[in-house]
Enzyme design. Structure first.
Site, PDB file in Angstrom:
ATOM      1  CD1 TRP A  49      -2.184  -2.023   0.307  1.00 37.91           C
ATOM      2  CD2 TRP A  49      -3.046  -1.180   2.203  1.00 37.91           C
ATOM      3  NE1 TRP A  49      -3.277  -2.788   0.646  1.00 37.91           N
ATOM      4  CE2 TRP A  49      -3.822  -2.288   1.815  1.00 37.91           C
ATOM      5  CE3 TRP A  49      -3.391  -0.503   3.369  1.00 37.91           C
ATOM      6  CZ2 TRP A  49      -4.934  -2.721   2.533  1.00 37.91           C
ATOM      7  CZ3 TRP A  49      -4.492  -0.932   4.101  1.00 37.91           C
ATOM      8  CH2 TRP A  49      -5.258  -2.030   3.682  1.00 37.91           C
TER       9      TRP A  49
ATOM     10  CG  HIS B 190       9.989  -1.047  -2.425  1.00 36.89           C
ATOM     11  ND1 HIS B 190      10.121   0.124  -3.144  1.00 36.89           N
ATOM     12  CD2 HIS B 190       8.931  -1.700  -2.960  1.00 36.89           C
ATOM     13  CE1 HIS B 190       9.174   0.164  -4.077  1.00 36.89           C
ATOM     14  NE2 HIS B 190       8.444  -0.930  -3.985  1.00 36.89           N
TER      15      HIS B 190
ATOM     16  CD  GLU C 185       8.443   3.283  -3.946  1.00 34.72           C
ATOM     17  OE1 GLU C 185       7.852   3.052  -2.881  1.00 34.72           O
ATOM     18  OE2 GLU C 185       7.913   3.108  -5.066  1.00 34.72           O
TER      19      GLU C 185
ATOM     20  N   GLY D   6       1.609  -2.541  -6.283  1.00 35.56           N
ATOM     21  CA  GLY D   6       1.511  -1.242  -5.630  1.00 35.56           C
ATOM     22  C   GLY D   6       0.139  -0.627  -5.870  1.00 35.56           C
ATOM     23  N   GLY D   7       0.072   0.296  -6.828  1.00 37.38           N
ATOM     24  CA  GLY D   7      -1.149   1.070  -7.084  1.00 37.38           C
ATOM     25  C   GLY D   7      -2.429   0.236  -7.158  1.00 37.38           C
TER      26      GLY D   7
HETATM   27  P1  13P Z   1       3.141  -0.239  -8.821  1.00 37.61           P
HETATM   28  O1  13P Z   1       2.346  -1.519  -8.916  1.00 37.61           O
HETATM   29  O2  13P Z   1       2.322   0.929  -8.388  1.00 37.61           O
HETATM   30  O3  13P Z   1       3.928  -0.001 -10.075  1.00 37.61           O
HETATM   31  O4  13P Z   1       4.212  -0.448  -7.646  1.00 37.61           O
HETATM   32  C1  13P Z   1       4.999  -1.575  -7.639  1.00 37.61           C
HETATM   33  C2  13P Z   1       5.693  -1.644  -6.334  1.00 37.61           C
HETATM   34  O5  13P Z   1       6.595  -0.859  -6.059  1.00 37.61           O
HETATM   35  C3  13P Z   1       5.266  -2.668  -5.378  1.00 37.61           C
HETATM   36  O6  13P Z   1       6.156  -2.794  -4.319  1.00 37.61           O
END
Ligand code: 13P
Length: 268
Positions: free
Chosen positions: A20, A109, A111, A246-247
């Site tokens: 999330w 991750h 990020e 993710g999204g």
């Molecule tokens: P999205 O599915 O939003 O591209 O994100 C992927 C993600 O970073 C899941 O950890």
């Protein structure tokens, strides 16, 4: 765990996790969790054979635990401290996550690697503390767009995997790998099923080369703009064992539909 004689025959239960990220509030989390429970109640057979869970922001893990307990869905965290316990203001330990009955924890991750400068030493410590607490680390790896364009994908992934091999092999505990090409995260661009398969097979061979026990049985998830429209094609690949979403995990219907696509993998 010893490597099976014939890796083709290894069955890996499909796994879909929703990340999330830093989204939502109590009301939105409640709504999303009830949507997932409703989907499970209405179409239980379509989800049979898939393992699935959500990784909410820390403050909402307890809520997820309370709502999802006894359901098909598990829960986990997006990060964990690389310290055991003590004076580490703002950090959350692996034992605290286990106390909330988390099953998984994301480690490394992109990020976190990029925005919080996480190092291999810190990630190895996270894997170790997660294992000690009985959590399953989901180790994220992936290359940037410029690295892919420079044909460095395998080199980058090899370095990321090798950096963690010692931690992953120090015990016989379970772990999951998530291949998340940075250029596909939140961009709407997705690796093609063939690109994903090629990298997943490389990751598996690299794990085996690093003497990771049972590399053929390790689940390797794909992440990066997974949607209901592309999930089935991605999960149709032999080494793509599910997704880290993710999204699309913020919309109950979309997440359920991605879980259903992964469930089809188990009946192929
Ligand atoms: P999205 O599915 O939003 O591209 O994100 C992927 C993600 O970073 C899941 O950890």
């Amino acid at each position: 765990m010893t490597a099976p004689a014939n890796p083709e025959k290894v069955r890996r239960k499909p796994l879909v996790l929703g990340n999330w990220k830093m989204n939502g509030d109590v009301a939105a989390s409640e709504q999303l969790l009830s949507g997932l429970l409703r989907g499970d109640r209405e179409l239980p057979d379509a989800l049979a054979g898939v393992e699935a869970g959500v990784c909410p922001p820390y403050p909402y893990i307890g809520l997820a635990a309370a709502r999802l307990a006894g359901s098909r869905f598990g829960w986990g965290a997006q990060n964990v401290a690389h310290f055991e316990d003590g004076a580490y203001t703002g950090e959350v330990s692996a034992t605290m996550l286990r106390d909330l009955a988390c099953t998984w924890v994301l480690v490394g991750h992109s990020e976190r690697r990029a925005l919080f400068d996480e190092t291999d030493a810190q990630l190895s410590a996270k894997v170790e503390f997660a294992h000690r607490a009985g959590l399953i680390p989901v180790v994220c790896v992936g290359e940037s767009r410029s690295e892919r364009e420079a044909l460095m994908t395998e080199q980058v992934l090899a370095a990321q995997i090798d950096g963690l091999c010692a931690a992953l092999t120090s015990t016989n505990e379970q772990f999951v790998i998530a291949y998340e090409p940075v250029w596909a995260i939140g961009t709407g661009l997705t690796a093609s099923p063939e690109q994903a398969q090629q990298v997943h097979a490389f990751i598996r061979s690299r794990l085996a080369a690093g003497r990771v026990p049972g590399a053929a049985g390790v689940r390797i998830l794909y992440g990066g703009s997974v949607k209901p429209s592309n999930a089935q094609a991605l999960f149709g690949q032999p080494d793509v064992d599910g997704g880290l979403v993710g999204g699309a995990s913020l919309v109950a219907e979309d997440f359920l539909s991605i879980c259903r696509a992964a469930a089809l993998r188990s009946i192929r």
